[in-house]
Design a protein around this motif. Structure first.
Motif, PDB file in Angstrom:
ATOM      1  N   THR A   1     -48.789   7.429 -21.535  1.00 23.69           N
ATOM      2  CA  THR A   1     -48.957   6.184 -22.509  1.00 23.69           C
ATOM      3  C   THR A   1     -47.938   5.158 -21.704  1.00 23.69           C
ATOM      4  OG1 THR A   1     -49.004   7.805 -24.199  1.00 23.69           O
ATOM      5  CG2 THR A   1     -48.276   5.500 -24.704  1.00 23.69           C
ATOM      6  N   ASP A   2     -48.267   3.986 -22.012  1.00 20.45           N
ATOM      7  CA  ASP A   2     -47.406   2.686 -21.474  1.00 20.45           C
ATOM      8  C   ASP A   2     -46.187   2.801 -22.148  1.00 20.45           C
ATOM      9  OD1 ASP A   2     -47.331   0.403 -19.968  1.00 20.45           O
ATOM     10  OD2 ASP A   2     -47.089  -0.553 -21.932  1.00 20.45           O
ATOM     11  N   PRO A   3     -45.058   2.718 -21.490  1.00 18.48           N
ATOM     12  CA  PRO A   3     -43.764   2.494 -22.203  1.00 18.48           C
ATOM     13  C   PRO A   3     -43.665   1.509 -23.367  1.00 18.48           C
ATOM     14  CG  PRO A   3     -43.508   2.757 -19.861  1.00 18.48           C
ATOM     15  CD  PRO A   3     -44.827   2.463 -20.080  1.00 18.48           C
ATOM     16  N   GLY A   4     -44.515   0.446 -23.218  1.00 21.50           N
ATOM     17  CA  GLY A   4     -44.402  -0.736 -24.151  1.00 21.50           C
ATOM     18  C   GLY A   4     -45.152  -0.742 -25.294  1.00 21.50           C
ATOM     19  N   LEU A   5     -46.260   0.322 -25.241  1.00 24.02           N
ATOM     20  CA  LEU A   5     -47.161   0.479 -26.189  1.00 24.02           C
ATOM     21  C   LEU A   5     -46.446   0.429 -27.711  1.00 24.02           C
ATOM     22  CD1 LEU A   5     -50.115   0.852 -27.163  1.00 24.02           C
ATOM     23  CD2 LEU A   5     -49.690   3.378 -26.898  1.00 24.02           C
ATOM     24  N   ALA A   6     -45.517   1.173 -27.862  1.00 24.72           N
ATOM     25  CA  ALA A   6     -45.121   1.307 -29.438  1.00 24.72           C
ATOM     26  C   ALA A   6     -44.411  -0.012 -29.861  1.00 24.72           C
ATOM     27  CB  ALA A   6     -44.154   2.632 -29.408  1.00 24.72           C
ATOM     28  N   LEU A   7     -43.604  -0.517 -29.054  1.00 26.73           N
ATOM     29  CA  LEU A   7     -43.159  -1.998 -29.619  1.00 26.73           C
ATOM     30  C   LEU A   7     -44.335  -3.050 -29.499  1.00 26.73           C
ATOM     31  CD1 LEU A   7     -40.834  -3.816 -29.953  1.00 26.73           C
ATOM     32  CD2 LEU A   7     -40.794  -4.190 -27.300  1.00 26.73           C
ATOM     33  N   LEU A   8     -45.118  -3.062 -28.649  1.00 27.30           N
ATOM     34  CA  LEU A   8     -46.121  -4.101 -28.823  1.00 27.30           C
ATOM     35  C   LEU A   8     -47.201  -3.907 -29.814  1.00 27.30           C
ATOM     36  CD1 LEU A   8     -47.169  -5.067 -25.105  1.00 27.30           C
ATOM     37  CD2 LEU A   8     -45.610  -6.379 -26.838  1.00 27.30           C
ATOM     38  N   SER A   9     -47.460  -2.755 -30.106  1.00 28.19           N
ATOM     39  CA  SER A   9     -48.684  -2.365 -31.199  1.00 28.19           C
ATOM     40  C   SER A   9     -48.038  -2.415 -32.677  1.00 28.19           C
ATOM     41  CB  SER A   9     -48.983  -1.050 -31.051  1.00 28.19           C
ATOM     42  OG  SER A   9     -48.003  -0.030 -31.087  1.00 28.19           O
ATOM     43  N   PHE A  10     -46.545  -2.288 -32.475  1.00 30.27           N
ATOM     44  CA  PHE A  10     -45.873  -2.472 -33.913  1.00 30.27           C
ATOM     45  C   PHE A  10     -45.820  -3.965 -34.349  1.00 30.27           C
ATOM     46  CE2 PHE A  10     -42.058  -3.477 -36.522  1.00 30.27           C
ATOM     47  CZ  PHE A  10     -42.179  -2.302 -37.484  1.00 30.27           C
ATOM     48  N   VAL A  11     -45.323  -4.563 -33.401  1.00 29.56           N
ATOM     49  CA  VAL A  11     -45.289  -6.095 -33.497  1.00 29.56           C
ATOM     50  C   VAL A  11     -46.589  -6.677 -33.860  1.00 29.56           C
ATOM     51  CG1 VAL A  11     -44.725  -8.281 -32.835  1.00 29.56           C
ATOM     52  CG2 VAL A  11     -43.172  -6.426 -32.436  1.00 29.56           C
ATOM     53  N   PHE A  12     -47.811  -6.332 -33.194  1.00 24.19           N
ATOM     54  CA  PHE A  12     -49.012  -6.793 -33.832  1.00 24.19           C
ATOM     55  C   PHE A  12     -49.456  -6.301 -34.991  1.00 24.19           C
ATOM     56  CE2 PHE A  12     -49.137  -8.175 -29.209  1.00 24.19           C
ATOM     57  CZ  PHE A  12     -49.757  -9.255 -29.228  1.00 24.19           C
ATOM     58  N   LEU A  13     -49.401  -5.101 -35.273  1.00 26.25           N
ATOM     59  CA  LEU A  13     -50.086  -4.463 -36.467  1.00 26.25           C
ATOM     60  C   LEU A  13     -48.985  -4.914 -37.839  1.00 26.25           C
ATOM     61  CD1 LEU A  13     -50.805  -0.831 -35.633  1.00 26.25           C
ATOM     62  CD2 LEU A  13     -52.383  -2.808 -36.062  1.00 26.25           C
ATOM     63  N   VAL A  14     -47.833  -5.166 -37.665  1.00 23.40           N
ATOM     64  CA  VAL A  14     -47.036  -5.551 -38.816  1.00 23.40           C
ATOM     65  C   VAL A  14     -47.373  -7.066 -38.958  1.00 23.40           C
ATOM     66  CG1 VAL A  14     -44.481  -6.331 -39.268  1.00 23.40           C
ATOM     67  CG2 VAL A  14     -45.209  -4.089 -38.356  1.00 23.40           C
ATOM     68  N   ALA A  15     -47.376  -7.786 -37.986  1.00 25.08           N
ATOM     69  CA  ALA A  15     -47.678  -9.434 -38.257  1.00 25.08           C
ATOM     70  C   ALA A  15     -49.419  -9.553 -38.905  1.00 25.08           C
ATOM     71  CB  ALA A  15     -47.639 -10.003 -36.886  1.00 25.08           C
ATOM     72  N   LEU A  16     -50.359  -8.841 -38.020  1.00 26.67           N
ATOM     73  CA  LEU A  16     -51.588  -8.888 -38.473  1.00 26.67           C
ATOM     74  C   LEU A  16     -52.016  -8.494 -39.857  1.00 26.67           C
ATOM     75  CD1 LEU A  16     -53.160  -8.459 -34.761  1.00 26.67           C
ATOM     76  CD2 LEU A  16     -52.873 -10.489 -36.314  1.00 26.67           C
ATOM     77  N   GLY A  17     -51.247  -7.085 -39.984  1.00 24.14           N
ATOM     78  CA  GLY A  17     -51.345  -6.297 -41.238  1.00 24.14           C
ATOM     79  C   GLY A  17     -50.919  -7.192 -42.347  1.00 24.14           C
ATOM     80  N   VAL A  18     -49.695  -7.659 -42.406  1.00 21.37           N
ATOM     81  CA  VAL A  18     -49.194  -8.577 -43.473  1.00 21.37           C
ATOM     82  C   VAL A  18     -50.218  -9.657 -43.765  1.00 21.37           C
ATOM     83  CG1 VAL A  18     -47.495 -10.144 -43.952  1.00 21.37           C
ATOM     84  CG2 VAL A  18     -46.850  -7.827 -43.012  1.00 21.37           C
ATOM     85  N   ASP A  19     -50.722 -10.064 -42.584  1.00 27.33           N
ATOM     86  CA  ASP A  19     -51.578 -11.157 -42.948  1.00 27.33           C
ATOM     87  C   ASP A  19     -52.821 -11.124 -43.780  1.00 27.33           C
ATOM     88  OD1 ASP A  19     -52.547 -13.783 -41.845  1.00 27.33           O
ATOM     89  OD2 ASP A  19     -53.913 -12.959 -40.376  1.00 27.33           O
ATOM     90  N   TYR A  20     -53.395  -9.958 -43.852  1.00 33.80           N
ATOM     91  CA  TYR A  20     -54.261  -9.530 -44.720  1.00 33.80           C
ATOM     92  C   TYR A  20     -53.606  -9.432 -46.311  1.00 33.80           C
ATOM     93  CZ  TYR A  20     -57.415  -9.301 -40.942  1.00 33.80           C
ATOM     94  OH  TYR A  20     -58.525  -9.457 -39.755  1.00 33.80           O
ATOM     95  N   GLY A  21     -52.541  -8.926 -46.197  1.00 35.84           N
ATOM     96  CA  GLY A  21     -51.794  -8.570 -47.359  1.00 35.84           C
ATOM     97  C   GLY A  21     -51.251  -9.880 -48.108  1.00 35.84           C
ATOM     98  N   ILE A  22     -51.087 -10.851 -47.401  1.00 36.31           N
ATOM     99  CA  ILE A  22     -50.908 -12.117 -47.784  1.00 36.31           C
ATOM    100  C   ILE A  22     -52.026 -12.561 -48.926  1.00 36.31           C
ATOM    101  CG2 ILE A  22     -50.396 -14.628 -47.203  1.00 36.31           C
ATOM    102  CD1 ILE A  22     -48.406 -13.931 -45.185  1.00 36.31           C
ATOM    103  N   PHE A  23     -53.322 -12.576 -48.069  1.00 37.54           N
ATOM    104  CA  PHE A  23     -54.374 -13.008 -48.781  1.00 37.54           C
ATOM    105  C   PHE A  23     -54.931 -12.256 -49.776  1.00 37.54           C
ATOM    106  CE2 PHE A  23     -56.092 -13.589 -44.114  1.00 37.54           C
ATOM    107  CZ  PHE A  23     -55.454 -14.769 -44.031  1.00 37.54           C
ATOM    108  N   LEU A  24     -54.557 -10.935 -50.060  1.00 36.92           N
ATOM    109  CA  LEU A  24     -54.661 -10.165 -51.366  1.00 36.92           C
ATOM    110  C   LEU A  24     -53.647 -10.532 -52.312  1.00 36.92           C
ATOM    111  CD1 LEU A  24     -56.636  -7.781 -52.383  1.00 36.92           C
ATOM    112  CD2 LEU A  24     -54.932  -6.113 -51.508  1.00 36.92           C
ATOM    113  N   MET A  25     -52.404 -10.379 -51.948  1.00 37.82           N
ATOM    114  CA  MET A  25     -51.196 -10.699 -52.730  1.00 37.82           C
ATOM    115  C   MET A  25     -51.327 -12.011 -53.448  1.00 37.82           C
ATOM    116  SD  MET A  25     -49.340  -8.023 -53.867  1.00 37.82           S
ATOM    117  CE  MET A  25     -48.897  -6.448 -53.182  1.00 37.82           C
ATOM    118  N   HIS A  26     -51.518 -12.845 -52.556  1.00 38.78           N
ATOM    119  CA  HIS A  26     -51.583 -14.455 -53.108  1.00 38.78           C
ATOM    120  C   HIS A  26     -52.559 -14.561 -54.064  1.00 38.78           C
ATOM    121  CE1 HIS A  26     -52.568 -18.753 -52.836  1.00 38.78           C
ATOM    122  NE2 HIS A  26     -51.198 -18.840 -52.452  1.00 38.78           N
ATOM    123  N   ARG A  27     -53.924 -13.880 -54.044  1.00 41.97           N
ATOM    124  CA  ARG A  27     -54.853 -14.076 -54.923  1.00 41.97           C
ATOM    125  C   ARG A  27     -54.165 -13.191 -56.209  1.00 41.97           C
ATOM    126  NH1 ARG A  27     -60.235 -15.509 -55.829  1.00 41.97           N
ATOM    127  NH2 ARG A  27     -60.695 -15.125 -57.887  1.00 41.97           N
TER     128      ARG A  27
END
Length: 683
Positions: free
Chosen positions: A550-576
């Protein structure tokens, strides 16, 4: 008036033509500043990074170290040995070497090893690659070592740009055709996304020139994925709302203005959150992670600008006919649709919210247990999904010299203290040989050979022991030390960047939703998705993909991307959901309405984003494949499990408490004819 409005659309298009014309010279230079040397990925403050920088300044510059490997099953013949000796002399005659290569035979007589080092290429990657290729043309054996591995890695990264772009475009095109069911409409957002990608290349080059940000093949590849993935998501939301408004407005300009007013704030908030989340990577010490932060943010912001300006202008100029054959006529009503999948999902979450929430949380927790099965740290030779020559040479050496070090450890010491450092290194347990090399700029280079194979626990212990006994001011580097520093720094970066990203995203959500509870739900949900996605990776990386680590940076990079992109969809839903509550609906009903009305668009956006990141799974670098897999799986989990069931059921259970401590937490339900009801806003 209408003529002036149409002129605005053409004016925006003309402005974009000027922007692209100005960006073209800069975008074309991005490849010239892309670097994939070890120092471009290493931690900024690590010992191995200091070694790489110091050796660059020594006479001759950075050395290119190769290992020539001659092997024959059953044993080398005298003719093989004579050929090897002649070819090595040819290499020494054609290139200035730091020392004459000496043959090192294996115990079973099947292999000869020659260590070759030259400062001729210096720090120029093209010169290094030319040197490696020239040596490979001269010798009949395998050419490995750090220099050859760097050349092979550089060629792999350079080969990514074309296939990555073409595959991403093809995937997005197919999905847009299926979603829009139009022979023309799909092409518009695709052209805009391509324009945004070109602009992001120019901006990234300008940032490199102005602020010296690190630009690597990994960061530019991810930037392209983000531009097409996030940009297409924004296009889906805008086009969906624009189609709706065309039925209410007689002119495309007015419909687009209403569409931008309706979904623009949510898109701006979501893209801003993603960009801020990516910029949290600037706190990382790993050069590759820190460089990816601004390049990823540039990609998202360029996608935002293009989709909020160029896409509307194109759609307005093209008019309603771009939707052919499903043209939304003014005053028409959309065809009565069957009960949607998301309405059915929302109803099940609304009937038994507690059971749905507990079951979903338990499923995510169970999947997260798969992280215990993640393979160990990825070794350098396992970073390729194929087997380049340098990796084949390393495997040959590992089999032929199972109890010996075949990859040198580089020590640099201040020249006045170099003699003592040399003696200390020779006396260190696990060291078989240490020799002084070049001196310059106040430093002396010492080459150390460990008694153990590269990147084994025993060699790692030797490197740590060398650093301990040599003390401050003396640096220990080399390929194995670099991998060790990357693993150690990844842990440090994760402990700093992960909390920072959570806090930044949480604060943005609190400001946007004017609540504490709703943002906490969204952040907790995306963290759970991250754990589950890594867990699925732990279950499949070895068994399905045959990844050896496993690449040593996988946990960090995947966390940042998933938190940012996941919240992206959460904003669309919660805003409505928030706007439904402002219109008088109870939070439970608002949650179901928001899911029913936005679920289809969010699902389409999630599929596009997951598909674009899944493109990375087919790339020939294991670290990119692992990152793409985890993010793609996470986006799908977030889209079809977390947003659909968990966030909805939690909102139904909490009722008005979901908006605590904001005014909506205690707002009474307005009557049908109240002013509040008339102020209801569509999304």
């Amino acid at each position: 008036m209408q003529g002036r409005k149409r002129t605005v659309g053409w004016g925006v298009l003309a402005l974009w033509v000027i922007v692209i014309a100005l960006a073209a010279p800069l975008a074309g230079k991005l490849g010239d500043v892309q670097r994939d040397r070890a120092v471009d990925y290493l931690p900024a403050s690590a010992d191995s990074t200091q070694v790489a920088k110091i050796t660059e300044q020594m006479p001759g510059g950075e050395s290119t170290d190769l290992v020539l490997v001659y092997h024959r099953d059953g044993g080398l013949t005298p003719e093989d040995k004579a050929t090897a000796a002649w070819e090595v002399r040819q290499v020494a005659a054609e290139h200035p070497l730091t020392s004459p290569p000496q043959a090192v035979p294996s115990e079973d007589g099947s292999t000869l090893l020659y260590a070759v080092s030259s400062t001729e290429p210096g720090t120029d990657e093209a010169a290094r690659d030319a040197f490696v290729h020239d040596v490979r043309e001269t010798v009949s054996g395998e050419v490995g070592g750090p220099g050859a591995l760097a050349t092979d890695a550089s060629e792999v990264y350079n080969s990514l740009d074309g296939p990555l772009l073409y595959t991403t475009v093809a995937v997005v095109a197919v999905l847009l055709i299926v979603i829009y069911r139009s022979p023309f409409l799909w092409l518009v957002p695709l052209v805009v996304a391509g324009t945004a990608d070109y602009l992001s290349m120019a901006v990234t080059y300008a940032l490199h020139q102005g602020f010296d940000i690190s630009v690597s093949g990994q960061s530019t590849g991810v930037m392209t994925i983000l531009v097409f993935g996030a940009g297409t998501d924004y296009a889906l939301l805008l086009v969906s709302r624009y189609r709706e408004e065309l039925r209410r407005a007689p002119r495309p300009y007015d419909a687009m203005a209403a569409a931008l007013r309706g979904c623009g704030p949510a898109v701006l908030a979501s893209s801003g959150t993603v960009a801020l989340g990516m910029l949290c990577l600037l706190a990382a010490d790993m050069n590759s992670s820190r460089g990816m932060g601004p390049t990823a943010a540039v990609g998202v912001l360029c996608a935002l600008v293009a989709m909020m300006t160029l896409l509307p202008a194109l759609l307005v100029v093209l008019g309603r006919r771009v939707f052919w054959p499903l043209i939304p006529a003014y005053g028409s009503e959309p065809k009565a649709a069957r009960r949607s999948l998301f309405a059915a999902m929302g109803s099940s979450a609304g009937r038994r919210p507690l059971a749905v929430l507990v079951a979903g949380a338990a499923a995510l927790a169970a999947l997260a247990l798969g992280t215990l099965n993640l393979p160990g740290a990825l070794k350098q030779e396992d970073s390729f999904s194929s087997t380049p020559e340098a990796v084949a040479a390393m495997k040959t050496l590992a089999a032929a010299y199972p109890r010996a070090g075949t990859q040198p450890i580089t020590v640099v010491a201040p020249t006045p203290a170099s003699s003592r450092a040399l003696e200390t290194a020779r006396a260190t347990e696990g060291v078989t040989k240490a020799e002084a090399g070049r001196s310059g700029q106040g430093w002396t280079e010492i080459t150390v050979v460990a008694a153990y194979p590269p990147q084994t626990p025993a060699e790692t212990a030797t490197i740590r022991e060398l650093r301990s006994v040599l003390g401050d001011g003396v640096y220990v580097g080399g390929p194995s030390a670099e991998r060790l520093d990357m693993a150690d720094t990844s842990t440090r970066d994760r402990n700093i960047v992960v909390p920072l990203a959570v806090v930044v995203v949480l604060l943005v959500l609190i400001a946007l939703l004017r609540s504490i509870v709703a943002p906490l739900i969204l952040v907790a949900a995306v963290v759970a998705v991250w754990g589950a996605s890594l867990g699925i990776g732990g279950l499949l990386f070895e068994s399905l993909f045959a990844f050896e680590g496993t690449d040593p940076g996988l946990a960090l990079l995947s966390f940042v991307f998933l938190v940012a992109l996941g919240v992206d969809y959460g904003i669309f839903l919660m805003h409505r959901m928030r706007e439904e509550c402002l219109g008088g609906a109870e939070p439970g009903a608002a949650a179901l309405t928001a899911l029913r009305t936005t679920g289809g668009v969010i699902a389409s956006a999630g599929l596009v984003l997951a598909a674009t990141f899944a493109v990375l799974v087919n790339m020939p670098m294991v670290q990119l494949a692992e990152l793409g897999f985890v993010i793609a799986v996470g986006v799908l989990l977030d889209t079809f499990l977390v947003r659909t069931y968990l966030v909805t059921s939690a909102s139904v259970l909490l009722g008005r408490k979901v908006w605590w401590p904001g005014p909506l937490a205690g707002k009474p339900v307005p009557t049908a004819g109240s002013d509040t009801g008339r102020e209801r806003v569509r999304v």
